[in-house]
Design an enzyme around this catalytic site. Structure first.
Site, mmCIF file in Angstrom:
data_model
loop_
_atom_site.group_PDB
_atom_site.id
_atom_site.type_symbol
_atom_site.label_atom_id
_atom_site.label_comp_id
_atom_site.label_asym_id
_atom_site.label_seq_id
_atom_site.Cartn_x
_atom_site.Cartn_y
_atom_site.Cartn_z
ATOM 1 N N ASP D 234 0.809 -1.230 0.000
ATOM 2 C CA ASP D 234 0.000 0.000 0.000
ATOM 3 C C ASP D 234 0.842 1.280 0.000
ATOM 4 O O ASP D 234 0.365 2.330 0.420
ATOM 5 C CB ASP D 234 -0.950 0.029 1.211
ATOM 6 C CG ASP D 234 -1.907 -1.141 1.209
ATOM 7 O OD1 ASP D 234 -2.149 -1.707 0.131
ATOM 8 O OD2 ASP D 234 -2.426 -1.494 2.285
ATOM 9 N N ALA D 235 2.074 1.206 -0.470
ATOM 10 C CA ALA D 235 2.950 2.380 -0.408
ATOM 11 C C ALA D 235 3.412 2.880 -1.767
ATOM 12 O O ALA D 235 4.239 3.778 -1.851
ATOM 13 C CB ALA D 235 4.167 2.073 0.465
#
Lengths: 290, 290, 290, 290
Positions: D234-235
């Protein structure tokens, strides 16, 4: 909790003391458990508007007697009230034309159980284009070609079909025909509700080609509006609206594309709220108990 | 209607049958006229949360006896309740640092009568910069310089000033100091509410320099959050949030500028709702009866 | 980078090949460093619209010669072009009436350096109410009472004051008078730009009392619109719009309160963009190079 | 204009004078007609980012020679550049699990020609549930059951399928499995782009069950985020985000329902922008030329 049957009472009436007390005591004294309640006092016009929902389970009045008892309770308030059991299916007809986005979106949401207890009974269209896509959902698709000459006959046929299918709610899902006053009146007199999606932020851009109008005017935001249909074009009580930002880079086609997402969501929200009995109308406006 | 004195009762308690009925009957049976009511049943946690507001005029219980009678009514529900008369001023202190936008905005709104019955009694700051601007509003401005060494003494001074001015609500309007646990606890134990504006969409970007964090992460939307202050940094119950869209063209300075508008509006909305007694807290969350 | 003087060239003209190449080569070949550029091709109407901004520092053409050289560059395109040096102050007059929120907001933003290189030279009002608040900012406040009889004389006085103060931009910050066609034409012919904030989502609710209109119509969203003023009421090119959600619980007074926040922000954004020379107009629309 | 073949050049490189001039002169001098151009100067990091699109028709360099000529033009800038012909189909694979809303929405948008020149070649799922719905669209649906034991083998199979179908873009449309670092690296090394939709407003609520996290934290707004997939969960660079307002009345199920509309729209917008070659990445962020 969602699965248990509930009873919802909606009341609009001249405001007076004791309404909340009487309604809630009626439920409490009969063993009812309130699951949701919302009240509004319109001080400008002197109206009370309320919605109260309770569990059928444990309620000491027999289901078949509730309506009469509620009638005794509410009649003195000289307003209008409706009563709804959450397990009673609501029969929905969708009217469409060539564009598929709203009708497919509603069918998908119905499968996903987002539309309360809706039972989509029939799809009507003045064009044959969407038949195959709708057939995938196993819902009758009735194509009635329409032209200037046969419009009165077609509308009579539409009225009869709504009677035959015993429809409660008609959704105009980008149905690109103007309903005659006679059609609207007859549907309403038959006790059917008609909800339309208009592709503008009403009352801006009433009428035809709102995205073209918006593009020409150079607005920076476009919208969509779901409303109840009354005889006057695009002037019925508004249920829901939403908007999206646009820029000078957006052509009319971009507005149409962005607008389709708005139309789908605004229509679906409005229909859902109506099917959950969360919308009251008065003074050509709505109270939405979200 | 706005000008007439009203009484507002807020109640949070374990859910049980009959609460709405009992509350509303209490008001009705004593001649009260409800002007606003809103109830919420949290089925997940089994809580009832309600707010009911009625006119003092015409209510048969004497003003000085209402609290006791409400106590008798509500105590059996084993929750917490509060009672508010709309004509009782609420004493507010604003704490700020160097940035003026939030504090000036609140002072302006107070003049515009947007903040209910607030009485802004004093402004505290750890910097002298805003003195002349605040003097225009005729409210005491107290500057207490702070550094690492004197922080405990300053906080003690702050506690005493809040006692001296008999403050109900402390607003941290871009007060750029972290409150010690002792300070928060003492203020809360003294019965004071503390509201903070955090310049991010919490829980994203907790802590220092959230706009720098947001810019580095490349988010497409930034936000601001108003919340009640508890001992844990930026973790208290959220009252209000809002967002604004940004793009790659926005520098950190642009984020700061756009964020200031958000901060002002979000803080003002949250404070207004609290001052109108429309916010209930439970389970580290808020119910906002808008 | 913000502090260095830049030159901005804006061009609207019939689209043709080579414009970007010619503009950017002119800058590059003369040693210029582009800091921002944005182009738009309106294929529907066949227009090119562009904005290109470069550092004055290092540019080999002398400042006093740039205009002539740009004229040679742009004249062949048969459009309109403007040239702006970022260190040239832009003289702004604010016209207001009784409401303070927009004018105070602009004065505060000007102090906070949010309005580019604006120099707010004078405030005009047809009411005396705001004098003391504006005096805090040290800007001349000129009160010219207006009634039906003296409107032509007052407008003549307004024209003269704008000439006297050599105003570039007039901001109608809730100035509640309709400008006569003669006034608008004269201001425009004098080379002044007029920006107005209208308290509705135009073109919905043109004219008087838009919040009352919106409340009566029962819309679910209200808006505000900043636009350039042309002779036709509320019909000039739109610079910026924004909206806020409302519900049945909002009275007209609530709409007014919520609307004030919109009006402030929309007007400030529009003025800022204009003062940074980021707005082009054509075909009664704007291109905003954000 | 939409139908004519265009060439789009995207360039990220250290900023220096003359880039816009050189790019646009290259096109002009070879008879090209620019239809869209957008440039960004990141002064903080010293980067130039640009996108320029012109008609193939009339361009004097032969189609097969353009890449080499552009390479000569751009290589000196020591950045990275890509070249795209609008008539080259982009092969897309959609990976999903049990939830249908995102994958059906993309398939519908593809039929509606909203996804540029996408060619959706195959649908992969670790569950069989959606097979019949997807079969209506005539696209191969490949079900590969996955469990803790066979995950490495399944990922190898996925890598091979992507090679077999020669996929350009993989869309994780609510694919509820975490991709191993090896899988992500191999897909990226194979030259494939991976886009994911995360059901929160990142970086808030990273990881599992974001709607439960949001409900527990009591936020007033929820969001969705579409991002490029990199090895860190999720980065990756964020392409698009959007939000929707919620209230205390919304249960986790309501958040899930409201979130589905967000997820669909945010993922579709992000994918569309990528397929139109309007997204550049650098410094773990995106520049989106809308």
């Amino acid at each position: 909790m969602d699965k248990k049957t509930t009873v919802a009472l909606l009341l609009v009436c001249p405001d007076t003391n004791g309404i909340v007390s009487n309604l809630s005591s009626f439920i409490y004294n009969n063993g009812g458990c309130i699951v949701d309640s919302d009240f509004h006092n319109d001080h400008q016009h002197g109206f009370f508007l309320g919605r109260i929902e309770w569990l059928l389970e444990g309620f000491k009045i027999k289901r078949e007697d509730i309506k009469e008892r509620v009638s005794e309770l509410c009649t003195p308030y000289n307003g209008k009230w409706t009563l709804h059991f959450s397990d009673t299916p609501i029969k929905v007809a969708i009217w469409c034309s060539k564009q598929d986005h709203c009708v497919l979106d509603l069918l998908w949401r119905n499968q996903a159980k987002e539309l309360g207890n809706a039972e989509i009974s029939v799809i009507l269209s003045n064009h044959p284009d969407l038949k195959s896509k709708i057939d995938n959902f196993g819902i009758p698709f009735i194509h009635i070609p329409m032209n200037k000459e046969n419009k009165p006959e077609v509308e009579q046929k539409q009225i009869e079909l709504m009677r035959e299918y015993n429809i409660d709610v008609i959704v105009l899902a980008k149905y690109m025909q103007i309903l005659s006053d006679n059609l609207v009146d007859t549907l309403n007199n038959d006790g059917r509700t008609v909800i339309n999606i208009h592709h503008s932020f009403l009352p801006a851009f009433i009428g035809a080609k709102p995205y073209h109008q918006a593009h020409k005017r150079g607005v920076k935001i476009i919208g969509a509006t779901a409303h109840f249909v009354t005889a006057q074009l695009d002037a019925g009580p508004i249920i829901e609206q939403d908007v999206v930002r646009i820029s000078h880079r957006d052509t009319v086609n971009d507005l149409v594309r962005k607008g389709k997402d708005l139309e789908k969501i605004v229509l679906a929200r409005a229909l859902r709220l109506h099917l959950l009995h969360k919308v009251l109308t008065y003074e050509n406006k709505t109270v939405v108990f979200e």
